[in-house]
Design a protein around this motif. Structure first.
Motif, PDB file in Angstrom:
ATOM      1  N   ALA A  35       0.674  -1.196   0.058  1.00 41.67           N
ATOM      2  CA  ALA A  35      -0.130  -0.009  -0.285  1.00 41.67           C
ATOM      3  C   ALA A  35       0.741   1.189  -0.030  1.00 41.67           C
ATOM      4  O   ALA A  35       1.804   1.327   0.756  1.00 41.67           O
ATOM      5  N   ASP A  36       0.679   2.124  -0.855  1.00 41.60           N
ATOM      6  CA  ASP A  36       1.322   3.343  -0.892  1.00 41.60           C
ATOM      7  C   ASP A  36       0.218   4.750  -0.654  1.00 41.60           C
ATOM      8  O   ASP A  36       0.678   5.654  -0.295  1.00 41.60           O
ATOM      9  N   HIS A  37      -0.801   4.120  -0.521  1.00 41.13           N
ATOM     10  CA  HIS A  37      -2.067   5.201   0.219  1.00 41.13           C
ATOM     11  C   HIS A  37      -3.312   4.314   0.361  1.00 41.13           C
ATOM     12  O   HIS A  37      -3.365   3.270   0.214  1.00 41.13           O
ATOM     13  N   LEU A  38      -4.023   4.770   1.270  1.00 39.30           N
ATOM     14  CA  LEU A  38      -5.276   3.904   1.643  1.00 39.30           C
ATOM     15  C   LEU A  38      -6.340   4.863   1.413  1.00 39.30           C
ATOM     16  O   LEU A  38      -6.293   6.332   1.908  1.00 39.30           O
ATOM     17  N   THR A  39      -7.489   4.547   0.615  1.00 33.76           N
ATOM     18  CA  THR A  39      -8.567   5.127   0.699  1.00 33.76           C
ATOM     19  C   THR A  39      -9.680   5.188   1.933  1.00 33.76           C
ATOM     20  O   THR A  39      -9.323   4.390   2.471  1.00 33.76           O
ATOM     21  N   PRO A  40     -10.639   6.109   2.107  1.00 28.79           N
ATOM     22  CA  PRO A  40     -11.580   6.076   3.134  1.00 28.79           C
ATOM     23  C   PRO A  40     -12.219   4.444   2.977  1.00 28.79           C
ATOM     24  O   PRO A  40     -12.361   4.031   4.033  1.00 28.79           O
ATOM     25  N   LEU A  52      -9.766   1.989   4.656  1.00 26.57           N
ATOM     26  CA  LEU A  52      -9.685   2.195   6.070  1.00 26.57           C
ATOM     27  C   LEU A  52     -10.760   1.779   6.784  1.00 26.57           C
ATOM     28  O   LEU A  52     -10.655   0.948   7.879  1.00 26.57           O
ATOM     29  N   GLN A  53     -11.806   1.650   6.215  1.00 25.88           N
ATOM     30  CA  GLN A  53     -13.036   1.000   6.856  1.00 25.88           C
ATOM     31  C   GLN A  53     -12.956  -0.425   6.829  1.00 25.88           C
ATOM     32  O   GLN A  53     -13.117  -1.287   7.495  1.00 25.88           O
ATOM     33  N   ARG A  54     -12.394  -0.926   5.909  1.00 29.22           N
ATOM     34  CA  ARG A  54     -12.088  -2.413   5.562  1.00 29.22           C
ATOM     35  C   ARG A  54     -10.974  -3.048   6.757  1.00 29.22           C
ATOM     36  O   ARG A  54     -11.187  -3.880   7.172  1.00 29.22           O
ATOM     37  N   ILE A  55     -10.171  -2.133   6.733  1.00 30.40           N
ATOM     38  CA  ILE A  55      -9.218  -2.419   7.660  1.00 30.40           C
ATOM     39  C   ILE A  55      -9.650  -2.438   9.091  1.00 30.40           C
ATOM     40  O   ILE A  55      -9.504  -3.353  10.065  1.00 30.40           O
ATOM     41  N   ALA A  98      -6.711  -4.464  20.008  1.00 28.92           N
ATOM     42  CA  ALA A  98      -6.298  -3.423  19.532  1.00 28.92           C
ATOM     43  C   ALA A  98      -7.403  -2.478  18.963  1.00 28.92           C
ATOM     44  O   ALA A  98      -8.338  -2.915  18.472  1.00 28.92           O
ATOM     45  N   GLY A  99      -7.032  -1.210  19.010  1.00 23.80           N
ATOM     46  CA  GLY A  99      -7.876  -0.292  18.719  1.00 23.80           C
ATOM     47  C   GLY A  99      -7.734   0.334  17.144  1.00 23.80           C
ATOM     48  O   GLY A  99      -6.526   0.342  17.251  1.00 23.80           O
ATOM     49  N   PHE A 100      -8.662   0.790  16.757  1.00 23.19           N
ATOM     50  CA  PHE A 100      -8.271   1.142  15.165  1.00 23.19           C
ATOM     51  C   PHE A 100      -7.991   2.618  15.263  1.00 23.19           C
ATOM     52  O   PHE A 100      -8.535   3.300  16.041  1.00 23.19           O
ATOM     53  N   ASP A 101      -6.898   3.211  14.613  1.00 19.30           N
ATOM     54  CA  ASP A 101      -6.621   4.611  14.698  1.00 19.30           C
ATOM     55  C   ASP A 101      -6.175   4.762  13.102  1.00 19.30           C
ATOM     56  O   ASP A 101      -5.211   4.274  12.532  1.00 19.30           O
ATOM     57  N   SER A 102      -6.904   5.637  12.424  1.00 14.31           N
ATOM     58  CA  SER A 102      -6.706   6.001  10.924  1.00 14.31           C
ATOM     59  C   SER A 102      -5.348   6.798  10.955  1.00 14.31           C
ATOM     60  O   SER A 102      -4.712   6.255   9.939  1.00 14.31           O
ATOM     61  N   GLU A 103      -5.242   7.772  11.754  1.00 13.11           N
ATOM     62  CA  GLU A 103      -3.787   8.301  11.938  1.00 13.11           C
ATOM     63  C   GLU A 103      -2.770   7.382  11.833  1.00 13.11           C
ATOM     64  O   GLU A 103      -1.749   7.699  11.332  1.00 13.11           O
ATOM     65  N   ARG A 104      -2.853   6.225  12.589  1.00 10.51           N
ATOM     66  CA  ARG A 104      -1.956   5.403  12.735  1.00 10.51           C
ATOM     67  C   ARG A 104      -1.453   4.499  11.627  1.00 10.51           C
ATOM     68  O   ARG A 104      -0.406   4.471  11.210  1.00 10.51           O
ATOM     69  N   MET A 105      -2.408   4.375  10.840  1.00  5.93           N
ATOM     70  CA  MET A 105      -2.637   3.392   9.368  1.00  5.93           C
ATOM     71  C   MET A 105      -1.854   4.529   8.574  1.00  5.93           C
ATOM     72  O   MET A 105      -1.127   3.814   7.781  1.00  5.93           O
TER      73      MET A 105
END
Length: 147
Positions: A10-15, A18-21, A32-39
């Motif tokens: 991955a060189d970028h992640l779409t919204p 991020l939802q799928r992850i 583990a809690g999801f954190d989009s900034e961390r991703m």
């Protein structure tokens, strides 16, 4: 069975990615809690690569390769290997592992480590089937107490 699976770093992640992850994360870890900034930081990190397995754009699995220069040489580790429950048994985890093994070889990194709980017997069999060897070692973790 895996002919229609595409693998990428991955060189970028779409919204949507991020939802799928975020939906996949509980299948990896209950705590583990999801954190989009961390991703997004993971994607931008020069020492981490997120490998994604997709089918028709849908993320079915992921694994992270981390690398670090050490005094003793380059060190590489596989972390966070997970495949969505309804796609397990199709060889997706094997494809992710083989892609990471190929990438570390391409980079000239001589060893690659991963850890797994002893209770994850099928995962351990998979890891051994692609060439990982159990080592006589202990993994220790320090977690500061929150008093």
């Amino acid at each position: 069975m895996t002919d229609d699976i595409s693998l990428s770093i991955a060189d970028h992640l779409t919204p949507g990615d991020l939802q799928r992850i975020e939906a996949l994360l509980p299948q990896l870890s209950r705590t583990a809690g999801f954190d989009s900034e961390r991703m997004l930081a993971l994607i931008d990190s020069p020492n981490a690569d997120l490998f994604l397995a997709r089918e028709s754009g849908r993320i079915l699995g992921m694994a992270t390769l981390t690398t670090a220069p050490l005094v003793s040489g380059w060190h590489a580790t596989i972390e966070d290997v997970v495949v969505v429950e309804d796609a397990r048994g199709r060889g997706i985890a094997r494809l992710l592992l083989e892609a990471i093994i190929d990438e570390t070889g391409r980079r000239g990194i001589p060893t690659l480590d991963l850890t797994s709980r002893p209770s994850r017997e099928s995962a351990l069999r998979l890891y051994e089937s692609v060439g990982f060897v159990r080592r006589d070692t202990n993994v220790l973790r320090f977690a500061p107490r929150s008093d």
